[in-house]
Structures are given as structure tokens and as C-alpha cells.
Design a protein around this motif. Structure first.
Motif, PDB file in Angstrom:
ATOM      1  N   VAL A  50     -10.279   0.577  -0.690  1.00  0.00           N
ATOM      2  CA  VAL A  50      -9.892   1.942  -1.078  1.00  0.00           C
ATOM      3  C   VAL A  50     -11.132   2.818  -1.204  1.00  0.00           C
ATOM      4  O   VAL A  50     -11.179   3.962  -0.708  1.00  0.00           O
ATOM      5  CB  VAL A  50      -9.089   1.918  -2.394  1.00  0.00           C
TER       6      VAL A  50
ATOM      7  N   ILE B 252      -2.303   5.907  -5.391  1.00  0.00           N
ATOM      8  CA  ILE B 252      -2.120   4.772  -4.487  1.00  0.00           C
ATOM      9  C   ILE B 252      -1.777   3.544  -5.317  1.00  0.00           C
ATOM     10  O   ILE B 252      -2.434   3.267  -6.332  1.00  0.00           O
ATOM     11  CB  ILE B 252      -3.405   4.511  -3.669  1.00  0.00           C
TER      12      ILE B 252
ATOM     13  N   PHE C 108       0.878  -1.174   0.000  1.00  0.00           N
ATOM     14  CA  PHE C 108       0.000   0.000   0.000  1.00  0.00           C
ATOM     15  C   PHE C 108       0.912   1.219   0.000  1.00  0.00           C
ATOM     16  O   PHE C 108       1.479   1.592   1.002  1.00  0.00           O
ATOM     17  CB  PHE C 108      -0.918  -0.016   1.229  1.00  0.00           C
TER      18      PHE C 108
END
Length: 378
Positions: A140, A104, A7
Motif C-alpha cells: 500500500v 482501503i 482489497f
């Protein structure tokens, strides 16, 4: 055996061309499908596999859809369109240095792919891999808000599958504030743990223990510098590997070219040998034809000489027959034989006979001037 999950939200995108370049990097598959090609700086990309990527943009209605071309523009521009649409919900003017997006990166452990889905390059992702990545995306959207997810792309054209998500930090009360979503090391640690738990719930055997890397990344700014150095070293290694592969590819190409040239030269040598053989045969036939022509010419010359000799002999014989003294002519006209036949008639018969035997033309009386014959004397 447990596995990690990446992550990474360390990148910050502000105003300027960075955003559009990032859109074109992430959505390269849909751009290329629409015949829009932009240079990619990532040397890990395998262009032949780019069409396998999966890219989606926020549809503004709680879901995601495939980006399309509008008025001839690249499909990646739809990311920019949605970002502008989302930023219009911000009540205050944006600062010059405002962070518009926090990309991300989500990635399952490469070791998991090596042991559980090693054929992903040939047969695409397994059902388990797709389920785990879908669980990561669901987390997410829940963590940052689905309307804040500008779009995402599953990249299958790099060394390892990964999802790149574009998130704009707009709060529910209409502020643009990344600090509301990334509050510090402690909250980042919570996000790591929450992501692991969400993916583990889908069946992924995740490593829940926070690794040394995670602790340093979450608690020390020095780790970012070390991580950058490690990333630069890894990138250099990747560049070296790519360069080595490129050199090997060029060498294979050169070997192929050399092999093709050798085959072509061998073919040309065979053709040249066949041409030389044909030329030698043609020269041999030409020499034989020349010799035959010379023999025929010699035979013709001899035949002509023989004909000329025969003609000369006949002409001489004919001249001898035709040239008689005048007194002999008078004698023939006056004299008769014992049987009473004039010698002239007998002489003409004998001369005609000799001409026939000699092959000379026979002249009849009409062909020679006639002379008045006097009476025969006894």
C-alpha cells in the motif's frame, strides 16, 4: 490449497463529519485507552477485544507512530491533523465535492485463519499472519506513497482480522486527484494482482486467478449494487446473529439471577426456620418460667398464711397469759407455797417457761409494771 486476499477501496470520503467519524471508528482503541469513548455503529465489534487493536498515524518522517492525546483531545484527532497537513501541500483550492480520502480494507482469507491460525482470538496473530499483513501494508505504501497514508489500524475486535488504511490521493505534483490512483477497472485489476504477488512473496499461498467477483467488481457498475445488497444481507445476518447472541446472553443472565434468587430464598427459609425454632424454645422457657413463678407465688402465699396463723395463735396465747383477773393477781401476791416460796415467783417462772416454749417474746420484770406486794399471809 490457495487463499484469497481482500482489497476493498470502494469507499469515498468527502468534506463534512464523515471523516472525523471514520477517524474515531478506526482509532477506537487509542481513543478508549485515553478515556475518550465514542459510539460505534458496527455491530460486529466486540468491545472487550478493542484494546488488542493496533493503530498508527503517519509521523511525517517516513514512518508511523502511536497516536497520543494533545491538549486533552482524542488521539484520533491526530489523523485529522495529519490529513490537514498533507492537504496543505495541494497547490489548488479544493473543490466542494473533492474526495479527501479513499479508505482501503486489507484482509486475509477467513479460511486461512480458520485452518492456519484458528487460535488468533486467544493467542493473537501468528508470526505468519503478521508477516503477510506487513507485506500488504508495504505494498500500500509503495503503491500510493507513504506520505499519502494518513494512518492505519489492525482491527482484532471483529469477526476476522483486517487492516483499515486511510489514504489521501495527493499527487507528487501537488494535486488532489483520486483518479490518478484509481484509473479504472483495468488498473484496479492490476492493483489486485500486484497485491497478491507482494503477499505471495512473503510466503502466503495466494489464489492468483481473478475470481468472478473480481471481474464483476472491476468491470460492471451493476456489481456494486449487487455487492451492496449482499453486504446489506450479510449485515442483517450479522445483526440477527448478534441479536441471537444478545438474547442468549440475557437468558443466561436471567438464569443466573433466578439461581441466585433461589439460593437467597433457600437461605432465608433456613434462617426463618432457625428463627422459628429459637422462638419456640424461648416460648417454652417462658412458659416454664411462668409456671415456676406461679408455684413460687403459691408457696409464698401458703407460707404467709401459715405465718399469719402462727402469729395469731401466739398472740392469742400471749393474750391469755397476760390477761389475769384482778382477784387472781391479789391471790398470787398473798399466797405462798409449802416451801415458803411466794406463788407470784413460781407463777412468773412458769409463765416465762410457757412463753419460751410458745416462741413468744419473754418479758422480764422491767417490761411489766411492778405492783407493791403486801405481806404474805399465812
Amino acid at each position: 490449497m490457495s487463499f484469497t486476499i481482500t482489497f476493498d477501496a470502494s469507499l469515498k470520503v468527502k468534506r463534512g463529519p464523515h471523516a472525523k467519524n471514520l477517524f474515531r471508528h478506526i482509532a477506537r482503541d487509542v481513543d478508549q485507552a485515553a478515556d475518550h469513548y465514542f459510539p460505534q455503529r458496527n455491530v460486529n465489534i466486540v468491545p472487550a477485544r478493542t484494546p488488542l487493536n493496533v493503530t498508527r498515524v503517519n509521523d511525517g518522517a517516513g514512518g508511523f507512530r502511536w497516536p497520543v492525546t494533545i491538549d486533552g483531545r482524542p488521539p484520533s484527532d491526530e489523523f485529522d491533523d495529519y490529513l490537514k497537513h498533507r492537504l496543505r501541500s495541494v497547490h489548488r483550492p479544493l473543490r466542494r465535492d473533492a474526495v479527501l480520502m479513499r479508505p482501503i480494507v486489507l484482509q486475509l482469507d477467513p479460511t486461512w485463519f480458520a485452518t492456519q491460525n484458528s487460535d488468533w482470538r486467544e493467542n493473537h496473530l501468528s508470526a505468519e499472519a503478521r508477516r503477510y499483513m506487513a507485506a500488504a501494508m508495504d505494498w500500500v505504501c509503495a503503491e500510493f506513497g507513504q506520505p499519502n497514508v494518513v494512518g492505519w489500524s489492525l482491527h482484532l475486535d471483529e469477526y476476522h482480522p483486517q487492516i483499515q488504511v486511510l489514504m489521501t490521493p495527493v499527487t507528487e505534483d501537488g494535486r488532489l486527484s483520486q483518479m490518478e490512483f484509481f484509473k479504472g477497472p483495468h488498473d484496479l485489476k492490476r492493483q489486485h494482482s500486484a497485491l497478491r504477488a507482494a503477499v505471495a512473496a512473503s510466503g502466503y499461498d495466494v489464489e492468483h486467478r481473478v475470481t468472478e467477483r473480481s471481474r464483476e467488481h472491476l468491470s460492471s457498475s451493476d456489481f456494486q449494487a449487487r455487492a451492496d445488497r449482499l453486504r446489506a444481507g450479510a449485515m442483517k445476518l450479522d445483526l440477527d446473529i448478534a441479536e441471537t447472541e444478545a438474547i442468549a446472553m440475557r437468558l443466561r443472565s436471567r438464569v443466573s439471577v433466578v439461581d441466585n434468587r433461589e439460593a437467597e430464598l433457600a437461605s432465608r427459609e433456613r434462617e426463618a426456620a432457625a428463627a422459628r425454632e429459637a422462638l419456640q424454645q424461648a416460648l417454652l422457657r417462658a412458659r416454664e418460667a411462668e409456671q415456676s413463678a406461679r408455684r413460687a407465688q403459691a408457696n409464698a402465699v401458703r407460707a404467709l398464711d401459715d405465718a399469719n396463723s402462727e402469729r395469731s395463735r401466739l398472740e392469742q396465747a400471749s393474750a391469755r397469759l397476760e390477761s389475769l383477773p384482778p382477784y387472781f393477781e391479789r391471790w398470787l401476791d398473798r399466797t405462798t407455797s409449802k416451801d415458803g416460796t411466794p406463788l407470784r415467783e413460781r407463777f412468773d417462772r412458769d409463765r416465762a417457761k410457757m412463753r419460751r416454749q410458745a416462741g413468744a417474746p419473754i418479758y422480764n420484770d422491767s417490761m411489766t409494771p411492778t405492783k407493791p406486794r403486801p405481806g404474805v399471809e399465812y
